[in-house]
Design a protein around this motif. Structure first.
Motif, PDB file in Angstrom:
ATOM      1  N   MET A   1       0.844  -1.175   0.000  1.00  0.00           N
ATOM      2  CA  MET A   1       0.000   0.000   0.000  1.00  0.00           C
ATOM      3  C   MET A   1       0.886   1.234   0.000  1.00  0.00           C
ATOM      4  O   MET A   1       1.828   1.344   0.767  1.00  0.00           O
ATOM      5  CB  MET A   1      -0.899  -0.025   1.231  1.00  0.00           C
ATOM      6  N   ALA A   2       0.573   2.173  -0.846  1.00  0.00           N
ATOM      7  CA  ALA A   2       1.391   3.380  -0.971  1.00  0.00           C
ATOM      8  C   ALA A   2       1.209   4.289   0.244  1.00  0.00           C
ATOM      9  O   ALA A   2       0.135   4.363   0.829  1.00  0.00           O
ATOM     10  CB  ALA A   2       1.009   4.138  -2.237  1.00  0.00           C
ATOM     11  N   ARG A   3       2.253   4.957   0.609  1.00  0.00           N
ATOM     12  CA  ARG A   3       2.229   5.896   1.727  1.00  0.00           C
ATOM     13  C   ARG A   3       1.510   7.165   1.277  1.00  0.00           C
ATOM     14  O   ARG A   3       1.735   7.667   0.183  1.00  0.00           O
ATOM     15  CB  ARG A   3       3.668   6.225   2.120  1.00  0.00           C
ATOM     16  N   PRO A   4       0.611   7.693   2.142  1.00  0.00           N
ATOM     17  CA  PRO A   4      -0.076   8.932   1.767  1.00  0.00           C
ATOM     18  C   PRO A   4       0.941  10.051   1.537  1.00  0.00           C
ATOM     19  O   PRO A   4       2.026  10.058   2.111  1.00  0.00           O
ATOM     20  CB  PRO A   4      -0.956   9.249   2.966  1.00  0.00           C
ATOM     21  N   SER A   5       0.565  10.991   0.725  1.00  0.00           N
ATOM     22  CA  SER A   5       1.481  12.085   0.432  1.00  0.00           C
ATOM     23  C   SER A   5       1.784  12.872   1.703  1.00  0.00           C
ATOM     24  O   SER A   5       0.976  12.913   2.638  1.00  0.00           O
ATOM     25  CB  SER A   5       0.871  13.016  -0.614  1.00  0.00           C
ATOM     26  N   LEU A   6       2.946  13.490   1.720  1.00  0.00           N
ATOM     27  CA  LEU A   6       3.340  14.309   2.857  1.00  0.00           C
ATOM     28  C   LEU A   6       2.334  15.436   3.061  1.00  0.00           C
ATOM     29  O   LEU A   6       1.981  15.755   4.200  1.00  0.00           O
ATOM     30  CB  LEU A   6       4.756  14.875   2.641  1.00  0.00           C
ATOM     31  N   GLN A   7       1.855  16.010   1.971  1.00  0.00           N
ATOM     32  CA  GLN A   7       0.864  17.095   2.041  1.00  0.00           C
ATOM     33  C   GLN A   7      -0.380  16.616   2.793  1.00  0.00           C
ATOM     34  O   GLN A   7      -0.832  17.273   3.733  1.00  0.00           O
ATOM     35  CB  GLN A   7       0.486  17.554   0.625  1.00  0.00           C
ATOM     36  N   THR A   8      -0.916  15.477   2.397  1.00  0.00           N
ATOM     37  CA  THR A   8      -2.124  14.951   3.032  1.00  0.00           C
ATOM     38  C   THR A   8      -1.866  14.604   4.488  1.00  0.00           C
ATOM     39  O   THR A   8      -2.677  14.908   5.368  1.00  0.00           O
ATOM     40  CB  THR A   8      -2.619  13.706   2.266  1.00  0.00           C
ATOM     41  N   GLU A   9      -0.737  13.973   4.742  1.00  0.00           N
ATOM     42  CA  GLU A   9      -0.370  13.585   6.102  1.00  0.00           C
ATOM     43  C   GLU A   9      -0.253  14.812   7.006  1.00  0.00           C
ATOM     44  O   GLU A   9      -0.773  14.823   8.128  1.00  0.00           O
ATOM     45  CB  GLU A   9       0.963  12.827   6.048  1.00  0.00           C
ATOM     46  N   ARG A  10       0.414  15.828   6.530  1.00  0.00           N
ATOM     47  CA  ARG A  10       0.576  17.055   7.328  1.00  0.00           C
ATOM     48  C   ARG A  10      -0.764  17.767   7.537  1.00  0.00           C
ATOM     49  O   ARG A  10      -1.040  18.278   8.617  1.00  0.00           O
ATOM     50  CB  ARG A  10       1.576  18.012   6.655  1.00  0.00           C
ATOM     51  N   GLN A  11      -1.585  17.825   6.490  1.00  0.00           N
ATOM     52  CA  GLN A  11      -2.890  18.473   6.635  1.00  0.00           C
ATOM     53  C   GLN A  11      -3.744  17.751   7.676  1.00  0.00           C
ATOM     54  O   GLN A  11      -4.398  18.399   8.495  1.00  0.00           O
ATOM     55  CB  GLN A  11      -3.623  18.523   5.291  1.00  0.00           C
ATOM     56  N   GLN A  12      -3.720  16.421   7.652  1.00  0.00           N
ATOM     57  CA  GLN A  12      -4.473  15.654   8.646  1.00  0.00           C
ATOM     58  C   GLN A  12      -3.949  15.937  10.056  1.00  0.00           C
ATOM     59  O   GLN A  12      -4.728  16.094  10.992  1.00  0.00           O
ATOM     60  CB  GLN A  12      -4.385  14.153   8.337  1.00  0.00           C
ATOM     61  N   SER A  13      -2.644  15.997  10.188  1.00  0.00           N
ATOM     62  CA  SER A  13      -2.033  16.281  11.482  1.00  0.00           C
ATOM     63  C   SER A  13      -2.431  17.677  11.975  1.00  0.00           C
ATOM     64  O   SER A  13      -2.734  17.865  13.160  1.00  0.00           O
ATOM     65  CB  SER A  13      -0.514  16.159  11.361  1.00  0.00           C
ATOM     66  N   ILE A  14      -2.441  18.631  11.075  1.00  0.00           N
ATOM     67  CA  ILE A  14      -2.820  20.005  11.429  1.00  0.00           C
ATOM     68  C   ILE A  14      -4.291  20.070  11.823  1.00  0.00           C
ATOM     69  O   ILE A  14      -4.659  20.723  12.808  1.00  0.00           O
ATOM     70  CB  ILE A  14      -2.497  20.980  10.268  1.00  0.00           C
ATOM     71  N   MET A  15      -5.156  19.381  11.078  1.00  0.00           N
ATOM     72  CA  MET A  15      -6.589  19.395  11.400  1.00  0.00           C
ATOM     73  C   MET A  15      -6.854  18.747  12.757  1.00  0.00           C
ATOM     74  O   MET A  15      -7.650  19.249  13.550  1.00  0.00           O
ATOM     75  CB  MET A  15      -7.406  18.693  10.307  1.00  0.00           C
ATOM     76  N   LEU A  32      -2.672  30.295  15.282  1.00  0.00           N
ATOM     77  CA  LEU A  32      -1.724  29.525  14.466  1.00  0.00           C
ATOM     78  C   LEU A  32      -0.567  29.021  15.329  1.00  0.00           C
ATOM     79  O   LEU A  32      -0.077  27.903  15.128  1.00  0.00           O
ATOM     80  CB  LEU A  32      -1.204  30.377  13.314  1.00  0.00           C
ATOM     81  N   ASP A  33      -0.113  29.858  16.265  1.00  0.00           N
ATOM     82  CA  ASP A  33       0.972  29.433  17.154  1.00  0.00           C
ATOM     83  C   ASP A  33       0.556  28.230  18.002  1.00  0.00           C
ATOM     84  O   ASP A  33       1.329  27.281  18.165  1.00  0.00           O
ATOM     85  CB  ASP A  33       1.404  30.590  18.060  1.00  0.00           C
ATOM     86  N   GLU A  34      -0.669  28.271  18.537  1.00  0.00           N
ATOM     87  CA  GLU A  34      -1.163  27.151  19.349  1.00  0.00           C
ATOM     88  C   GLU A  34      -1.309  25.887  18.504  1.00  0.00           C
ATOM     89  O   GLU A  34      -0.973  24.796  18.946  1.00  0.00           O
ATOM     90  CB  GLU A  34      -2.507  27.505  19.994  1.00  0.00           C
ATOM     91  N   ILE A  35      -1.821  26.050  17.291  1.00  0.00           N
ATOM     92  CA  ILE A  35      -2.000  24.904  16.395  1.00  0.00           C
ATOM     93  C   ILE A  35      -0.646  24.290  16.054  1.00  0.00           C
ATOM     94  O   ILE A  35      -0.472  23.069  16.097  1.00  0.00           O
ATOM     95  CB  ILE A  35      -2.748  25.322  15.114  1.00  0.00           C
ATOM     96  N   ALA A  36       0.324  25.150  15.725  1.00  0.00           N
ATOM     97  CA  ALA A  36       1.667  24.671  15.388  1.00  0.00           C
ATOM     98  C   ALA A  36       2.285  23.919  16.561  1.00  0.00           C
ATOM     99  O   ALA A  36       2.863  22.834  16.390  1.00  0.00           O
ATOM    100  CB  ALA A  36       2.547  25.844  14.974  1.00  0.00           C
ATOM    101  N   LYS A  37       2.140  24.478  17.746  1.00  0.00           N
ATOM    102  CA  LYS A  37       2.677  23.832  18.950  1.00  0.00           C
ATOM    103  C   LYS A  37       2.017  22.469  19.160  1.00  0.00           C
ATOM    104  O   LYS A  37       2.697  21.473  19.415  1.00  0.00           O
ATOM    105  CB  LYS A  37       2.435  24.739  20.161  1.00  0.00           C
ATOM    106  N   GLU A  38       0.698  22.413  19.032  1.00  0.00           N
ATOM    107  CA  GLU A  38      -0.049  21.164  19.221  1.00  0.00           C
ATOM    108  C   GLU A  38       0.321  20.135  18.157  1.00  0.00           C
ATOM    109  O   GLU A  38       0.382  18.937  18.424  1.00  0.00           O
ATOM    110  CB  GLU A  38      -1.555  21.448  19.186  1.00  0.00           C
ATOM    111  N   ALA A  39       0.578  20.605  16.920  1.00  0.00           N
ATOM    112  CA  ALA A  39       0.937  19.707  15.815  1.00  0.00           C
ATOM    113  C   ALA A  39       2.410  19.321  15.837  1.00  0.00           C
ATOM    114  O   ALA A  39       2.826  18.420  15.096  1.00  0.00           O
ATOM    115  CB  ALA A  39       0.594  20.357  14.477  1.00  0.00           C
TER     116      ALA A  39
END
Length: 194
Positions: A1-15, A32-39
């Motif tokens: 199974m192919a690994r999801p794209s980095l873009q998709t993976e990062r977006q999911q992590s951010i959400m 944005l600072d809180e989101i970045a810290k949490e992610a």
């Protein structure tokens, strides 16, 4: 199974991080600072992968609504062979919903309360609510063949409204009489389809 794209993976992590921030801090305080810290990433990467604040809000509304829709459909699917309506009470009024649901619940209601300020959020939250009602209406029609489509839609709307009201109060310690009366009210609505 192919690994999801980095873009998709990062977006999911951010959400997921944004959802946790909203649940902890509220929508407006989830910066944005809180989101970045949490992610666990730099603020610039959050902006790169998810866009500006308005983009993030629109994306998180879609993410949370999609997650709730998935949970709802999975619960309904797991009870598809149960001809009674008891499954509905078990699903809607579970005293201990799954962890992911509990984490997202405050964020879901924060988005509902902010929908008047964000047109895209309003549209997405409306779609989510309407999916719940339409899906439950179809399930009721399948179980109550003698009931009219209109009756099933009205009962579904009533049940979903009761559920949303009850669910929004989940953080309170409601007494067992109120919870029991809620279930009796749902049963009364359902009995109108017989």
């Amino acid at each position: 199974m192919a690994r999801p794209s980095l873009q998709t993976e990062r977006q999911q992590s951010i959400m997921a991080a944004f959802t946790r921030c909203i649940s902890k801090l509220g929508l407006e305080a989830a910066s944005l600072d809180e989101i970045a810290k949490e992610a666990g990433m730099q603020r610039s990467l959050v902006r790169h992968f998810a866009g500006n604040r308005e983009d993030l809000v629109n994306q998180v509304a879609d993410y949370i609504a999609s997650e709730f829709e998935h949970i709802w459909q999975a619960q309904g699917h797991s009870h598809r062979d149960d001809p009674s309506d008891d499954w509905l009470l078990n699903v809607l009024f579970s005293p201990a919903p799954e962890t992911q649901y509990q984490i997202m619940l405050p964020a879901f209601y924060a988005l509902l309360s902010a929908a008047h300020r964000y047109p895209s959020v309003r549209v997405r939250m409306t779609q989510c609510f309407e999916l719940y009602v339409a899906d439950l209406s179809l399930k009721l029609q399948a179980r109550h063949k003698q009931a009219t489509t209109d009756d099933c839609q009205q009962v579904a709307l009533g049940i979903i409204n009761i559920y949303f009201a009850w669910d929004s109060l989940r953080g309170l310690e409601l007494n067992s009489t109120l919870i029991g009366n809620n279930e009796k009210l749902i049963k009364r609505l359902l009995s109108s389809l017989n």
